[in-house]
Design an enzyme around this catalytic site. Structure first.
Site, PDB file in Angstrom:
ATOM      1  N   THR A 324       0.838  -1.282  -0.028  1.00 18.70           N
ATOM      2  CA  THR A 324      -0.064  -0.063  -0.001  1.00 18.70           C
ATOM      3  C   THR A 324       0.932   1.325  -0.011  1.00 18.70           C
ATOM      4  O   THR A 324       1.992   1.072   0.056  1.00 18.70           O
ATOM      5  CB  THR A 324      -0.947   0.053   1.282  1.00 18.70           C
ATOM      6  OG1 THR A 324      -0.128   0.253   2.322  1.00 18.70           O
ATOM      7  CG2 THR A 324      -1.743  -1.324   1.339  1.00 18.70           C
ATOM      8  N   CYS A 325       0.371   2.291  -0.227  1.00 18.28           N
ATOM      9  CA  CYS A 325       1.010   3.648  -0.390  1.00 18.28           C
ATOM     10  C   CYS A 325       1.176   4.399   0.944  1.00 18.28           C
ATOM     11  O   CYS A 325       1.107   5.664   1.178  1.00 18.28           O
ATOM     12  CB  CYS A 325       0.058   4.536  -1.196  1.00 18.28           C
ATOM     13  SG  CYS A 325       0.209   3.882  -3.111  1.00 18.28           S
ATOM     14  N   ASP A 326       1.261   3.502   2.109  1.00 26.06           N
ATOM     15  CA  ASP A 326       1.365   4.197   3.361  1.00 26.06           C
ATOM     16  C   ASP A 326       2.805   3.811   3.710  1.00 26.06           C
ATOM     17  O   ASP A 326       3.033   2.540   3.882  1.00 26.06           O
ATOM     18  CB  ASP A 326       0.365   3.636   4.389  1.00 26.06           C
ATOM     19  CG  ASP A 326       0.217   4.557   5.780  1.00 26.06           C
ATOM     20  OD1 ASP A 326       1.521   4.532   6.190  1.00 26.06           O
ATOM     21  OD2 ASP A 326      -0.700   4.920   6.130  1.00 26.06           O
TER      22      ASP A 326
END
Ligand SMILES: *Cc1c(COP(=O)(O)O)cnc(C)c1O
Length: 377
Positions: A324-326
């Protein structure tokens, strides 16, 4: 571990995307091992660990009781075929209307750890049985439950006296030594506290009957853990030491220890890269991470066994991260994970010991990724 049945499932069904597969036979074996290890204790499976309907149905059919944290979990257990008399509403933090709903469904056993919660139960579930949770220090647990739940033992005495005054049945004391507890002695101090609460109340003519000894029983991840039998012996010895020949009724609430080793997650390597030409370490990105079900890698607390088809090859430590983009979605970085140097984009990896605390910890659709799929076989 990856049982033959799980390996066969992956081979023949080839499910697309990351998914958890749980082998019911392992859950059955775990239940039997707990039964044998503590034959005089009632087993209340902690539903939150994995509430898959097939697991609840299997455990209901084996005679298990259930520890529930919400009305939804209570309804799932009823649906699975266990009666309300086999359910404990063990969350110490409940809305009054949920207590009323549980009571209307027939639940008669509730956890408390303060006067305020006792008042809610007295109003919403008059006459019900309550047990008071006492704090433990969580020392030695790999996933400690900190100070969020429970009160100090002297306060537990006051809380149970108050419950009695409000017409409830002051039934017992509970504790949880902390999850993934690998120290057999952990139950001893908590049982000593429980006995002190029993004795204080007896002086006031209130006779408690039950000690809820909680969960904490471990799953084998990378390191060996003591057997259920060893836990049973240590706990029985501690019970006898503190309660002599007046043993109370006892309950255990295994979650992780019941389902953890029964599940394996299949994942795929999405990317392997470096941050500079002379970067010493490779970053390996999987199609599952902290938001897809591996939340217990938070602070690198739980370290899962990871298997690949290339495990015979030379290994090197890698940073392991999710898709994910975290930027928090990194599983192991401070303590890097050894993986084969030949590992390649597209390879399948198996993450073992993932039967507990994975499916329900997966986000709904962060970055559009689906919640973790699960199969019970
Ligand atoms: C989470 C929980 C359990 C299960 O704990 P494990 O360490 O997974 O065995 C048992 N009892 C209560 C009250 C819990 O909150």
């Amino acid at each position: 571990m990856t049982t033959e049945r799980i390996a066969e499932f992956f081979k023949t069904r080839r499910p697309e995307g990351p998914c958890l597969v749980v082998d019911r036979e392992v859950v059955r074996d775990n239940y039997t091992a707990f039964r044998r290890a503590l034959p005089d204790s009632a087993i209340y499976y902690a539903v939150k660990a994995n509430p898959a309907p097939q697991i609840l149905e299997l455990l209901a059919s084996l005679g298990s009781n259930f520890d529930c944290a919400s009305v939804a979990e209570i309804e799932m257990v009823l649906e699975a075929g266990a009666g309300a008399d086999r359910i404990s509403f063990g969350n110490t933090i409940k809305k009054e209307r949920d207590i009323a709903r549980a009571h209307a469904l027939g639940v008669n056993l509730f956890a408390v750890d303060c006067h305020e919660e006792v008042e809610k139960i007295a109003r919403a579930a008059p006459g019900a049985r309550v047990f008071c949770r006492v704090l433990t220090d969580g020392e030695g647990a790999e996933w400690p439950l900190s100070r969020k739940f429970g009160c100090v033992p002297p306060m537990a005495v006051d809380v149970l006296v108050y419950a009695h005054q409000l017409g409830l049945e002051s039934y017992g004391v509970s504790f949880h030594v902390g999850s993934q507890m690998t120290k057999l002695e952990a139950w001893d101090a908590a049982l000593a506290d429980a006995k002190r609460v029993f004795a204080q109340l007896a002086k006031q003519g209130i006779y408690l009957q039950m000690v809820n000894m909680g969960g904490g029983f471990p799953t084998k991840y990378l390191r060996d853990v003591p057997t259920a039998e060893a836990y049973g012996q240590a706990i029985f010895a501690a019970l006898s030491r503190h309660f002599g020949n007046q043993l109370p009724k006892t309950i255990i609430e295994p979650g992780r220890g019941m389902v953890g080793n029964a599940g394996v997650i299949k994942s795929e390597v999405v990317l392997i890269s470096k941050k500079s030409d002379d970067d010493k370490h490779r970053w390996v990105f999987l199609d599952i991470g902290k938001f897809g079900g591996l939340a217990e890698t938070m602070d690198e607390a739980i370290r899962y066994p990871i298997r690949t088809d290339r495990d015979g090859d030379e290994m090197e430590p890698c940073v392991l991260a999710g898709p994910t983009c975290d930027s928090a979605d990194v599983m192991y970085e401070k303590n890097m994970y050894p993986l084969p140097i030949t590992l390649t984009i597209g390879d399948e990896v198996l993450i073992e010991g993932t039967g507990a605390y994975t499916t329900t910890y997966a986000s709904v659709a962060f970055n559009g990724f689906e919640p973790l799929k699960s199969y019970v076989i």
